[in-house]
Scaffold this motif. Structure first.
Motif, PDB file in Angstrom:
ATOM      1  N   MET A   1      -0.003 -19.626  82.738  1.00 55.29           N
ATOM      2  CA  MET A   1       0.837 -19.593  81.549  1.00 55.29           C
ATOM      3  C   MET A   1       1.793 -18.409  81.640  1.00 55.29           C
ATOM      4  O   MET A   1       1.411 -17.310  82.024  1.00 55.29           O
ATOM      5  N   MET A   2       3.022 -18.662  81.309  1.00 50.16           N
ATOM      6  CA  MET A   2       4.062 -17.643  81.344  1.00 50.16           C
ATOM      7  C   MET A   2       3.882 -16.674  80.171  1.00 50.16           C
ATOM      8  O   MET A   2       3.561 -17.085  79.058  1.00 50.16           O
ATOM      9  N   SER A   3       4.107 -15.392  80.420  1.00 49.05           N
ATOM     10  CA  SER A   3       4.037 -14.399  79.349  1.00 49.05           C
ATOM     11  C   SER A   3       5.364 -14.369  78.585  1.00 49.05           C
ATOM     12  O   SER A   3       6.394 -14.859  79.077  1.00 49.05           O
ATOM     13  N   CYS A   4       5.339 -13.773  77.413  1.00 51.86           N
ATOM     14  CA  CYS A   4       6.570 -13.641  76.629  1.00 51.86           C
ATOM     15  C   CYS A   4       7.587 -12.773  77.373  1.00 51.86           C
ATOM     16  O   CYS A   4       8.786 -13.039  77.326  1.00 51.86           O
ATOM     17  N   HIS A   5       7.105 -11.767  78.058  1.00 52.21           N
ATOM     18  CA  HIS A   5       8.006 -10.915  78.836  1.00 52.21           C
ATOM     19  C   HIS A   5       8.734 -11.734  79.904  1.00 52.21           C
ATOM     20  O   HIS A   5       9.944 -11.619  80.073  1.00 52.21           O
ATOM     21  N   GLN A   6       7.994 -12.560  80.617  1.00 47.89           N
ATOM     22  CA  GLN A   6       8.605 -13.413  81.643  1.00 47.89           C
ATOM     23  C   GLN A   6       9.571 -14.420  81.014  1.00 47.89           C
ATOM     24  O   GLN A   6      10.638 -14.680  81.560  1.00 47.89           O
ATOM     25  N   ALA A   7       9.193 -14.961  79.864  1.00 51.48           N
ATOM     26  CA  ALA A   7      10.038 -15.951  79.196  1.00 51.48           C
ATOM     27  C   ALA A   7      11.357 -15.329  78.749  1.00 51.48           C
ATOM     28  O   ALA A   7      12.425 -15.912  78.971  1.00 51.48           O
ATOM     29  N   THR A   8      11.298 -14.148  78.141  1.00 54.14           N
ATOM     30  CA  THR A   8      12.540 -13.518  77.689  1.00 54.14           C
ATOM     31  C   THR A   8      13.418 -13.132  78.878  1.00 54.14           C
ATOM     32  O   THR A   8      14.642 -13.221  78.797  1.00 54.14           O
TER      33      THR A   8
END
Length: 61
Positions: free
Chosen positions: A1-8
């Motif tokens: 699962m992608m982290s929010c940091h990676q997503a942003t």
């Protein structure tokens, strides 16, 4: 699962380059399940739109 940091990070990069298929899918899954990242994506698009309008006519307020 992608982290929010990676997503942003990907949402920001998406403005400068096309994302590959794997990135698009991972980002789509993450933003579907993460309201804060969805909101961030909307804000990034709005800022881009405002910037484009300003660059087109800097005298418009």
């Amino acid at each position: 699962m992608m982290s929010c940091h990676q997503a942003t990070q990907l949402l920001s990069e998406k403005l400068d380059r096309p994302l590959d298929t794997k990135e698009k899918i991972a980002l789509g899954v993450h933003t579907t399940m993460c309201p804060p990242c969805r909101r961030f994506a909307q804000q990034m698009e709005e800022l881009r739109s405002i910037s484009k309008r300003y660059m087109k006519d800097p005298d418009v307020k």
